[in-house]
Scaffold this active site. Structure first.
Site, PDB file in Angstrom:
ATOM      1  N   CYS A  67      24.786  -5.360 -12.287  1.00 52.17           N
ATOM      2  CA  CYS A  67      26.185  -5.232 -13.114  1.00 52.17           C
ATOM      3  C   CYS A  67      26.858  -6.491 -12.774  1.00 52.17           C
ATOM      4  O   CYS A  67      26.439  -7.477 -13.387  1.00 52.17           O
ATOM      5  CB  CYS A  67      26.653  -3.886 -12.726  1.00 52.17           C
ATOM      6  SG  CYS A  67      28.026  -3.358 -13.784  1.00 52.17           S
ATOM      7  N   HIS A 119      22.416   0.210 -13.162  1.00 51.79           N
ATOM      8  CA  HIS A 119      22.421   0.750 -11.940  1.00 51.79           C
ATOM      9  C   HIS A 119      21.361   1.971 -11.895  1.00 51.79           C
ATOM     10  O   HIS A 119      20.944   2.556 -12.739  1.00 51.79           O
ATOM     11  CB  HIS A 119      23.648   1.578 -11.829  1.00 51.79           C
ATOM     12  CG  HIS A 119      24.959   0.874 -11.764  1.00 51.79           C
ATOM     13  ND1 HIS A 119      25.375  -0.031 -10.694  1.00 51.79           N
ATOM     14  CD2 HIS A 119      25.744   0.524 -12.851  1.00 51.79           C
ATOM     15  CE1 HIS A 119      26.526  -0.529 -10.830  1.00 51.79           C
ATOM     16  NE2 HIS A 119      26.658  -0.537 -12.346  1.00 51.79           N
TER      17      HIS A 119
END
Length: 517
Positions: free
Chosen positions: A342, A455
Site C-alpha cells: 500500500c 493488504h
C-alpha cells in the site's frame, strides 16, 4: 450479516454487556474477544460492537466497507463474519489534532478534534439504529468502550462509553490494568467520577496480574467495600498471540529468536497502518521480525518491508530524513529483497504526486526509485476485497504450473501508473465477488523489489511459505517445518486459549447473572 455458526437457539430479546476500562490499552479489546469466545462456546449467537474506534489498522468487509480490526478480531472469536455495523464509526488520525472520519464504512471527510466533538451528538440516532439491528439478530451483544469513561470534559457528548451504554441499556464491567501500577486508585477514581452513571457498573476485572494472588486479596475486599462493586476476577498476564490494533503494541519490541534462519526488517513508520499484515510471519519459527525506525538498525536482513501508511508523504520524508533511505538502498544492493504494501508500495516508486492536497501541501516528492512507478493521490478512497492471479513466470519462488491465486483487500487514496517496461505483481480477476480484469502492484526486472496494494497478501500461506522457502534455499539451510497451521487455524487455537484463561479466572456465573441469562 452473514452466516451464524454457533449453536442455534430460539430468538428472544437480545442481552447486552459492556467492557469499559480505566484507560486505553488496559485489555478491553482482548477481554471483549474472550467473552465473545466463551459465549460462542456456550451456544449463544454473540456479536461484538464498538460504536467509535480510533485506529490506523483497518479492514475491508465483503461489502467493501472499512472498519476497525479489533472488531474483526472479536468477530473471529465469536465465529461470525466481520460486518461494518460492529464498528460504525472509525477515526483514522492523520495529524495530532485531526482525523479521517469513516461512518458505516465510508469516508465522510477529515475533521479536527474540536469539530468532531461538536458533531458527535448528531450520530446518536444512527448508533441507536445500528445497535437495534444487531440486537434483533443476535442473542448477546458484547460492547466495548474506548479509553476511559471518566473523561469528565467529554462526558456530556459521549457516544462510546457511558453514552453508548445508555443507548444500549447495557450493564458495564470495568477493566483495570494492574501491570502499569495504581490499579486500585484508577478503578476507585473512575467509579467515583462517573456520578449518575455509577450504578451501571456491575463488576470489576483486574487484568495483567503477575505474582501471588493471595497478597492481592485484601485489596480486592477493600475495593469492594469502598465502591460497592464486586470484583469478578483477576486475570494473569498471559501470552496470547492475538492481533493488536493500536500503535502501542508490544509487537514493535520483538525479542530476538536464537534459532531464526530468516531475518525480516519492517520499517516502523510514524503513521504505520495495518501492521496486522505481518502477524502470519511471526508464526514461522524460522523467521525473526524486527521493527526498525532509526539509522544503523538495518543489519543485513533477508527482506525489508515498507508497510502501509496513513500519511505516505510524511512517512517518505521520515525515511529520507532519518537516514533509513540510504540504509534500505544499501541493503538492497547487498542482496535484501524489498517488499512494499500500500503506502509502502507507493514509497518504492519514482514519484508521489498530490496535486489536490489530499494528504499534504507538498504537491510532489521523489520516491526511493526502486520501482518504475508513479503515484497520484485522488480524492476518492478505494476500499475493496479482491482475488488475483500472480504472474508466476516473473517470480522465481512461484514454482507451479497452475494459476497461482492470492486474495486480499485494498484501502488507498492513490492511483499508481507503471513504467513502460514494468511488470505488474498480480492480475485482479475478482472484486467484491464479481469478475473483473485489471493489474495491481509491480515487480522489478531482477525480481528483488515487489509492491502491491493488497493488504493480507502474506496471510496467503501458500504464497508466504514459498517466499520463506526461497530464502531458506538460497542460504542452503534446512527446509521449513511441515504441518504449519493456516492463519485461521492458528487464530482459533489462540482464541480458545484466551477463553480458557477467562473461564479459569473470572466468575462466569456472575457474568451470566449480570446478563440476565
Amino acid at each position: 450479516m452473514g452466516e451464524k455458526r454457533g449453536i442455534s437457539t430460539e430468538k428472544t430479546t437480545s442481552k447486552s454487556i459492556m467492557m469499559q476500562g480505566t484507560a486505553s490499552s488496559v485489555g478491553k479489546s482482548l477481554l471483549t474477544a474472550a467473552l465473545c469466545r466463551v459465549l460462542y462456546q456456550d451456544g449463544y449467537r454473540v456479536v461484538p460492537f464498538k460504536s467509535q474506534n480510533m485506529a490506523l489498522n483497518s479492514y475491508i468487509t465483503d461489502e467493501g466497507m472499512e472498519m476497525g480490526r479489533a472488531q474483526v478480531m472479536q468477530a473471529e472469536a465469536a465465529n461470525i463474519k466481520p460486518h461494518v455495523l460492529m464498528n460504525p464509526i472509525l477515526l483514522k488520525p492523520s495529524a495530532d489534532t485531526a482525523a479521517q472520519v469513516i461512518i458505516k464504512g465510508k469516508v465522510q471527510g477529515n475533521m479536527t478534534a474540536a469539530t468532531y466533538h461538536q458533531y458527535k451528538p448528531q450520530l446518536k440516532e444512527m448508533l441507536r439504529e445500528v445497535y437495534r439491528e444487531l440486537a434483533e439478530e443476535y442473542d448477546v451483544v458484547v460492547l466495548e468502550g474506548a479509553g476511559s469513561p471518566a473523561e469528565i470534559n467529554l462526558m456530556e457528548k459521549d457516544i462510546v462509553n457511558m453514552g453508548m451504554a445508555e443507548i444500549a441499556d447495557a450493564p458495564v464491567i470495568l477493566v483495570g490494568d494492574i501491570d502499569r501500577g495504581g490499579v486500585f486508585a484508577s478503578i476507585y477514581g473512575t467509579i467515583m467520577l462517573l456520578d449518575k452513571y455509577r450504578e451501571r457498573i456491575k463488576g470489576v476485572i483486574i487484568n495483567k496480574f503477575r505474582g501471588d494472588k493471595t497478597i492481592l486479596e485484601p485489596g480486592l475486599k477493600m475495593l469492594e467495600d469502598l465502591t460497592g462493586v464486586p470484583v469478578l476476577g483477576v486475570i494473569p498476564y498471559g501470552d496470547f498471540d492475538i492481533e493488536d490494533e493500536d500503535s502501542v503494541t508490544e509487537r514493535f519490541n520483538q525479542k530476538l529468536k536464537g534459532n531464526a534462519k530468516i531475518k525480516i526488517d519492517i520499517i516502523k513508520l510514524p503513521h504505520i497502518s495495518n501492521f496486522t499484515d505481518f502477524h502470519i510471519l511471526e508464526t514461522f519459527p524460522e523467521v525473526q521480525i524486527r521493527y526498525v525506525k532509526g539509522r544503523d538498525q538495518i543489519k543485513n536482513p533477508d527482506m525489508i518491508i515498507i508497510p502501509g501508511s496513513k500519511n505516505t508523504i510524511a512517512d517518505l520524508k521520515f525515511i529520507r530524513e532519518s537516514g533509513l533511505e540510504k540504509e534500505i538502498l544499501t541493503a538492497h544492493k547487498e542482496g535484501s529483497l524489498v517488499f512494499g504494501i500500500c503506502g509502502g508500495y507507493q514509497i518504492l516508486g519514482k514519484w508521489i504526486k498530490d496535486p489536490q492536497g489530499v494528504e499534504s501541501s507538498l504537491q510532489e516528492i521523489r520516491g526511493l526509485g526502486l520501482l518504475d512507478i508513479e503515484t497520484i493521490f485522488e480524492g476518492e478512497k478505494v476500499t475493496t476485497q479482491v482475488e488475483g492471479v500472480i504472474d508466476k513466470d516473473r517470480i522465481s519462488f512461484i514454482d507451479t504450473q497452475e494459476d497461482f491465486y492470492i486474495k486480499g483487500y485494498e484501502i488507498h487514496m492513490g492511483r499508481t501508473k507503471l513504467g513502460e517496461n514494468t511488470k505488474p505483481f498480480v492480475k485482479i480477476v475478482n472484486k467484491l465477488g464479481e469478475a473483473t480484469d485489471y493489474f495491481d502492484g509491480a515487480i522489478s526486472e531482477d525480481c528483488r523489489v515487489m509492491g502491491t496494494y493488497l493488504h493480507g497478501v502474506f496471510d496467503q500461506l501458500h504464497f508466504t511459505r514459498r517466499l520463506m522457502s526461497y530464502f531458506i534455499e538460497i542460504k542452503g539451510l534446512e527446509p521449513l517445518q511441515e504441518g504449519q497451521l493456516t492463519l485461521e487455524e492458528y487464530k482459533n487455537k489462540e482464541y480458545d486459549k484466551l477463553a480458557k484463561a477467562f473461564r479459569e479466572n473470572v466468575d462466569m456465573e456472575k457474568i451470566y447473572q449480570i446478563l440476565g441469562v
